[in-house]
Design a protein around this motif. Structure first.
Motif, short mmCIF file in Angstrom:
data_model
loop_
_atom_site.label_atom_id
_atom_site.label_comp_id
_atom_site.label_asym_id
_atom_site.label_seq_id
_atom_site.Cartn_x
_atom_site.Cartn_y
_atom_site.Cartn_z
N MET A 152 -38.96 -50.96 7.24
CA MET A 152 -38.07 -52.00 6.32
C MET A 152 -36.82 -52.41 6.78
SD MET A 152 -39.39 -51.44 2.98
CE MET A 152 -41.18 -51.69 3.57
N GLY A 153 -36.53 -52.21 8.02
CA GLY A 153 -35.37 -52.63 8.47
C GLY A 153 -35.19 -52.19 10.09
N PRO A 203 -29.96 -54.29 6.26
CA PRO A 203 -30.60 -54.89 5.19
C PRO A 203 -32.10 -54.10 5.18
CG PRO A 203 -29.63 -56.57 6.64
CD PRO A 203 -29.52 -55.24 7.46
N LEU A 204 -32.56 -54.01 3.82
CA LEU A 204 -33.95 -53.42 3.77
C LEU A 204 -34.92 -54.45 3.02
CD1 LEU A 204 -32.52 -49.94 2.23
CD2 LEU A 204 -33.51 -50.52 4.43
N ALA A 224 -27.96 -49.81 -3.43
CA ALA A 224 -28.96 -50.28 -3.98
C ALA A 224 -29.28 -51.68 -4.60
CB ALA A 224 -29.36 -49.24 -5.39
N LYS A 225 -27.94 -52.17 -5.13
CA LYS A 225 -27.98 -53.45 -5.71
C LYS A 225 -28.17 -54.69 -4.72
CE LYS A 225 -25.31 -53.15 -9.71
NZ LYS A 225 -24.00 -53.46 -10.60
N GLU A 226 -27.90 -54.26 -3.56
CA GLU A 226 -28.13 -55.36 -2.29
C GLU A 226 -29.17 -54.78 -1.70
OE1 GLU A 226 -26.31 -58.06 -2.47
OE2 GLU A 226 -25.08 -57.30 -4.38
N SER A 227 -29.59 -53.70 -1.68
CA SER A 227 -30.91 -53.36 -0.97
C SER A 227 -30.52 -53.10 0.70
CB SER A 227 -32.00 -54.29 -0.90
OG SER A 227 -32.70 -54.58 -2.27
N ALA A 249 -35.53 -48.36 9.91
CA ALA A 249 -35.66 -47.93 8.75
C ALA A 249 -37.24 -47.97 8.24
CB ALA A 249 -34.82 -48.01 7.68
N SER A 250 -37.89 -47.04 7.59
CA SER A 250 -39.22 -47.38 7.18
C SER A 250 -39.26 -46.64 5.92
CB SER A 250 -40.16 -46.88 8.21
OG SER A 250 -40.25 -45.41 8.44
#
Length: 581
Positions: free
Chosen positions: A225-226, A242-243, A195-198, A218-219
């Motif tokens: 989103m990625g 990555p997101l 989560a910290k680095e998305s 990813a969405s």
């Protein structure tokens, strides 16, 4: 039995379009002597009874309701694969959600494989065993709840269930289904959120995919989103996705991303939650925020289905009922819950501990314990790793003094090797093994709020709790008890909506309250003692609903509320001391 029950897709975390549900009416027989193998029952096309799969033969919904011990059972049914499934370059898999305990599977009279364990999903590639047109699947299951060689959880070893031991489950108790894939396909997906680095860390196992291209998209709510595209070198691939935007999964906002993996003609849909878990000084942090784990004990039993929920909505509603009482999660106690339950936990923001039904297994049996538990425990972690709702793992509950210390250490090591991201308790309750837990917990069913609070008062001042050493553990725990931070079982007082329905065998912990007002006051004071203690960061109340003769639920066995849920919620959900910082 014309209606097919439990007809929803059984594996929400890895969805393909080509599948066929085999639940419904099967032929069935009981084989207590287990002579059916010699008599070649696997060649028969019918038996003397009918059963409604996926419900165990002890249950009402199975249509049989045979509650005596069954040491061997047989199932068979015919099926026809959909058009195109048997074309060249296609594979067909048979999946069994769970079958208790030792299972042998046959297709068209040929043995295709076996499985040891009563809790976990398993599958076989049946492509080469299929005929054109009609085919037949036959399943044999051997079970012995009275043997200490096998784990059986809360299944009664006596003919009559009583107290905390309930009606047994034998044979198939989760969905049986077929799945069709291309020859090159995705075997397994492991997703670790950062989560910290998305970002999302992905490890994908494949079959027959050397030099092929794998894509992941990813969405979030339909917005991409990625995207990533990678070449599979051999039979697996690892990458970071990555997101573009970060939407955290939390108990109050259980945001879920969708993700689709494509490998040639194989398309698999899944989802994930972006969240981080940490433990600092005995306090759980979710996405950097301290959170008190307000858990309730859920044992996954149903009056008409026993181990199996009558419908998917029953799984969903058990979570809703717990949240209506102010709980933000549960110990999924002494049973491996089905994947659809975990899916609903993910959707609703419900923290859960993945556990295992170790009772019944002689945990001092050395090699037998390793053989009949360690592999199945690891497969539970493997299967359920991707669920963001799972906050911790606990393979053992209330083991005896002779627990195999090396077995506990082994379970800890294999769990942490595959999943270092979650909390771990080797043995819940007592007999903890040094270095084999993150949270030190205990069980305490003291019904007197005054002495209950006094026992744990030293923890509020950062001091050692002598009660744990001298009374609860019966012998010194292998760690300082000032590290205790989790009352993982408390409460447990019995209560009935209608006193006329109280039976002689109805059971609860300690003395039952005499009035409804006394129950509320006891619940409030016991819970306050934990929420107001700076040394406590988690509790688990026993329990969500009554089960058979055990009458200590907040709901009846039929899930009717026994108390004012708003009042229970007010008591349960108020801010804890550890959340004030």
């Amino acid at each position: 039995m014309s209606e097919i029950m439990r007809n929803e897709y059984p594996r929400p975390g890895m969805v393909r379009e080509s599948w066929l549900n085999l639940n419904g009416e099967w032929d069935f027989t009981i084989d207590n002597t287990r002579s059916g193998l010699e008599r070649e029952f696997y060649r028969r096309s019918s038996f003397d009874m009918k059963i409604n799969v996926p419900f165990c033969p002890q249950s009402k919904l199975s249509g049989i309701e045979h509650t005596d011990f069954m040491y061997g059972v047989w199932y068979t049914r015919a099926f026809t694969t959909p058009e195109g499934w048997q074309e060249k370059g296609r594979r067909t898999f048979l999946h069994i959600g769970a079958c208790d305990y030792y299972t042998i599977v046959y297709i068209n009279g040929e043995k295709i494989g076996f499985h040891r364990g009563g809790m976990l999903s398993f599958s076989f590639d049946i492509t080469k065993y299929l005929n054109k047109g009609e085919n037949r699947v036959t399943v044999f299951a051997a079970d012995d709840e009275r043997s200490d060689d096998t784990p059986s959880g809360k299944q009664s070893m006596d003919f009559y269930p009583s107290g905390t031991m309930y009606t047994r489950t034998t044979g198939i108790w989760q969905t049986v289904w077929l799945e069709n894939t291309p020859d090159a396909y995705i075997k397994h997906i492991k997703m670790t959120p950062n989560a910290k680095e998305s970002e999302l860390l992905c490890e994908i196992k494949t079959a027959n995919a050397e030099d092929m291209t794998l894509t992941a998209v990813a969405s979030f709510k339909g917005k991409e989103m990625g995207y990533i595209e990678k070449t599979v070198a051999w039979d697996h691939i690892t990458f970071s996705l990555p997101l573009k935007e970060r939407y955290l999964w939390d108990v109050d906002s259980p945001n879920l991303y969708d993700i689709e993996f494509t490998l040639g003609d194989d398309k698999v849909k899944s989802y994930f939650g972006l969240r981080d878990i940490a433990l600092k000084n005995g306090v759980t942090y979710l996405n950097g925020r301290p959170i008190f784990q307000r858990l309730v004990l859920d044992q996954g039993f149903y009056r008409e289905g026993i181990y199996t929920a009558p419908c998917d909505n029953d799984l969903y509603m058990d979570i809703v009922r717990a949240k209506e009482c102010g709980f933000n999660g549960a110990r999924l106690h002494m049973k491996v819950f089905e994947e659809r339950f975990l899916y609903h936990c993910d959707r609703l923001g419900y923290l859960v501990w993945g556990e295992y039904p170790n009772w019944g297994l002689g945990t001092g049996n050395g090699a037998i314990s390793y053989q009949n538990m360690a592999s199945e425990w690891f497969n539970e972690i493997l299967r359920d790793y991707n669920h963001p709702a799972i906050i911790g793992w606990c393979p053992m509950n209330e083991t005896g003094h002779n627990v195999d210390v090396e077995l506990i250490r082994h379970l800890y090591e294999i769990t942490k090797a595959y999943d270092p991201t979650r909390l771990f308790i080797g043995v819940s309750g007592f007999h903890h093994v040094e270095g084999c837990y993150d949270m030190l917990d205990c069980h305490d069913y003291n019904q007197d709020p005054v002495s209950f609070k006094e026992r744990y008062a030293p923890l509020n001042e950062g001091k050692e709790c002598e009660y744990i050493h001298e009374t609860l553990y019966k012998k010194p725990v292998w760690e300082k008890s000032d590290k205790l931070c989790f009352l993982s079982e408390y409460g447990g007082a019995s209560w009935h909506i209608d006193s006329d329905k109280k039976g002689d065998n109805d059971w609860g912990y300690g003395n039952a309250p005499k009035t409804l007002e006394e129950f509320y006051e006891r619940y409030r004071l016991l819970t306050d003692a934990l929420l107001d203690n700076k040394g406590i960061s988690a509790f688990c109340y026993t329990q969500l609903y009554d089960i058979e003769s055990e009458a200590n639920g907040l709901y009846t066995y039929d899930r009717q509320p026994k108390f004012d849920t708003e009042l229970i919620k007010t008591i349960t959900s108020r801010k804890a001391k550890i959340e004030e910082f």
